[in-house]
Design an enzyme around this catalytic site. Structure first.
Site, PDB file in Angstrom:
ATOM      1  N   GLY A 209      -5.699 -24.704  41.509  1.00 51.39           N
ATOM      2  CA  GLY A 209      -6.388 -23.599  42.138  1.00 51.39           C
ATOM      3  C   GLY A 209      -7.610 -24.086  42.900  1.00 51.39           C
ATOM      4  N   ILE A 213     -13.387 -27.042  38.821  1.00 53.62           N
ATOM      5  CA  ILE A 213     -12.553 -27.475  37.692  1.00 53.62           C
ATOM      6  C   ILE A 213     -11.258 -28.131  38.177  1.00 53.62           C
ATOM      7  CG2 ILE A 213     -11.198 -26.682  35.709  1.00 53.62           C
ATOM      8  CD1 ILE A 213     -13.497 -24.753  35.080  1.00 53.62           C
ATOM      9  N   GLU A 232      -0.559 -24.060  46.440  1.00 54.17           N
ATOM     10  CA  GLU A 232      -0.919 -23.175  47.551  1.00 54.17           C
ATOM     11  C   GLU A 232      -2.122 -23.698  48.314  1.00 54.17           C
ATOM     12  OE1 GLU A 232      -3.842 -19.777  45.762  1.00 54.17           O
ATOM     13  OE2 GLU A 232      -1.782 -19.777  45.069  1.00 54.17           O
ATOM     14  N   ILE A 307     -12.342 -15.875  35.279  1.00 58.15           N
ATOM     15  CA  ILE A 307     -13.694 -15.374  35.084  1.00 58.15           C
ATOM     16  C   ILE A 307     -13.953 -15.142  33.609  1.00 58.15           C
ATOM     17  CG2 ILE A 307     -15.216 -13.397  35.527  1.00 58.15           C
ATOM     18  CD1 ILE A 307     -13.913 -13.232  38.318  1.00 58.15           C
ATOM     19  N   LYS A 355     -22.655 -20.435  34.221  1.00 54.39           N
ATOM     20  CA  LYS A 355     -23.884 -21.206  34.434  1.00 54.39           C
ATOM     21  C   LYS A 355     -25.102 -20.464  33.890  1.00 54.39           C
ATOM     22  CE  LYS A 355     -21.883 -24.608  36.624  1.00 54.39           C
ATOM     23  NZ  LYS A 355     -21.711 -25.930  35.961  1.00 54.39           N
TER      24      LYS A 355
END
Length: 423
Positions: A209, A213, A232, A307, A355
């Site tokens: 993605g 990360i 993708e 998220i 964060k």
């Protein structure tokens, strides 16, 4: 003789009530958006549909709300404020199905605004770094306006368009938009990257993605062998893996010997790498993200992020409560495709906290949050504190496994929530 016109003349063909398509990522046609903003006084109710817009998208600003409406198919930072206001909205849809909206006339395109590489000797330009949904947009649009930029790489795959199909051509030599994810990778991301790398088998085909990360994972794969890429989105992290033969695509089940993507976004080094590179194919996202095509690759490993995730395995990846942050994108396309692949692994990788110290593993998703990956689709969840395997586990077992990889300071809270829910 090619007839180039000014941006002012090019966008003059757009009229009130039109639906325009905006090319995405490094191809975002901000030159044309700026000129549309200049002509806003003559325009009303122009709808813009797009994914992953980048840079200074002028027409998304509040002062132009009477002229332009932002109907986002994947929300990125420059249009986020508009999408979460009266000046815009968001269409929840799998990335693989966006072309259907164009082809079936659900969102018919009046004018496509794109950025292309210069034409070759045969008159063919390419869609450069972003073929994705742009292929179907230009195939169905009534009219096409193109920025021709010599700094746009000429890419192989599905992105060809003959110059005679383009109604208005605007020459522009400005630098492409860039991003450097590796600069943002810290020790926490590297811990996650190492944990994910332990799950990736030699001869696997991988999808990554967007973000730090996935880039950290790529940095941890240099001791692997014979990997393939079917993704993708492509970022800089894949360059050295291909150069050093870690990624050689020899064992893929489809498109062997080629790295497959629908778009790329990164540094100038990435754009130079994909320029006229026959080892990288940029293809229509309806093909790249179709789960049946994904599952044809044995050992398909999909690496995505989130998220937040609740204790039962529900993943929110597109919103913060009711605030639309991004989109469904291709996460479910690849999570499902990897799960159906022989030896495949759908992997959800996320930091245990934001964060700002907000837990990402939570008792319940925030009110209004969207579930992108359901608890029926989740397999592996990875944080900096380890890996939880949820597939086949009941709700209590899932909660226990997720608590073990949560932030240590959140575990007491999560234990209490799990006890109150499951007794």
């Amino acid at each position: 003789m090619i007839n180039f016109v000014s941006a002012e003349e090019a966008v003059s063909i757009i009229k009130s009530g039109d639906r325009i398509f905006g090319h995405g990522s490094a191809c975002t046609p901000n030159l044309l958006y700026n000129e549309l903003a200049n002509q806003s006084s003559r325009l009303k109710d122009v709808e813009m549909v797009s994914i992953t817009q980048q840079g200074n998208v002028e027409i998304a600003k509040p002062q132009y709300k009477d002229s332009f409406y932002i109907n986002s198919l994947f929300t990125s930072a420059p249009v986020r404020e508009a999408v979460n206001s009266e000046n815009g909205d968001y269409v929840p849809i799998f990335l693989s199905e966006i072309p259907i909206l164009f082809k079936n006339g659900i969102l018919p395109i009046d004018v496509a605004l794109i950025t292309v590489s210069p034409p070759d000797a045969h008159g063919y330009c390419t869609l450069g770094t972003s073929v994705d949904v742009a292929r179907s947009a230009i195939d169905t649009a009534k009219r096409i306006i193109a920025i021709v930029n010599p700094k746009m790489p000429r890419t192989h795959g599905d992105g060809m368009i003959h110059i005679n199909r383009i109604e208005k051509l605007v020459w522009n030599e400005e630098e492409l938009l860039t991003i450097n994810y590796s600069e943002k990778v810290g020790e926490e991301e590297m811990k996650i990257g190492r944990n994910v790398a332990e799950l990736i088998d030699d001869k696997a085909t991988i999808q990554m993605g967007i973000g730090t990360i996935p880039d950290a994972v790529l940095q941890c794969l240099h001791n692997h062998k014979d990997l393939g890429v079917h993704t993708e989105m492509l970022s800089d992290g894949v360059i050295d893996l291909m150069i050093n033969d870690v990624v050689n695509n020899k064992y893929k089940g489809t498109h062997a010997n080629r790295t497959i993507t629908s778009f790329c976004f990164g540094t100038r080094r990435l754009y130079d790498f994909v320029d006229d590179n026959p080892a990288v194919a940029f293809m229509d996202v309806q093909h790249v993200n179709f789960p049946i095509n994904i599952m044809k690759n044995k050992k398909m490993h999909a690496i995505n992020s989130a998220i937040e995730i609740d204790l039962t395995g529900q993943v929110c990846a597109d919103s913060i409560g009711t605030y639309q942050f991004s989109g469904i994108g291709g996460q479910m396309d690849f999570m499902r495709g990897a799960a159906l692949s022989e030896g495949g692994k759908p992997i959800m990788a996320l930091s245990s906290r934001t964060k700002k110290g907000v837990p990402r593993i939570v008792p319940f998703l925030k009110q209004g949050a969207g579930v992108v990956t359901t608890r029926g689709h989740i397999h592996y969840v990875v944080t900096e504190f380890g890996t939880a395997y949820l597939y086949g586990k009941n709700l209590r077992q899932r909660a226990h496994a997720l608590i073990e990889i949560s932030h240590p300071d959140d575990r007491e809270m999560l234990d209490k929530a799990a006890f109150e829910r499951f007794r």
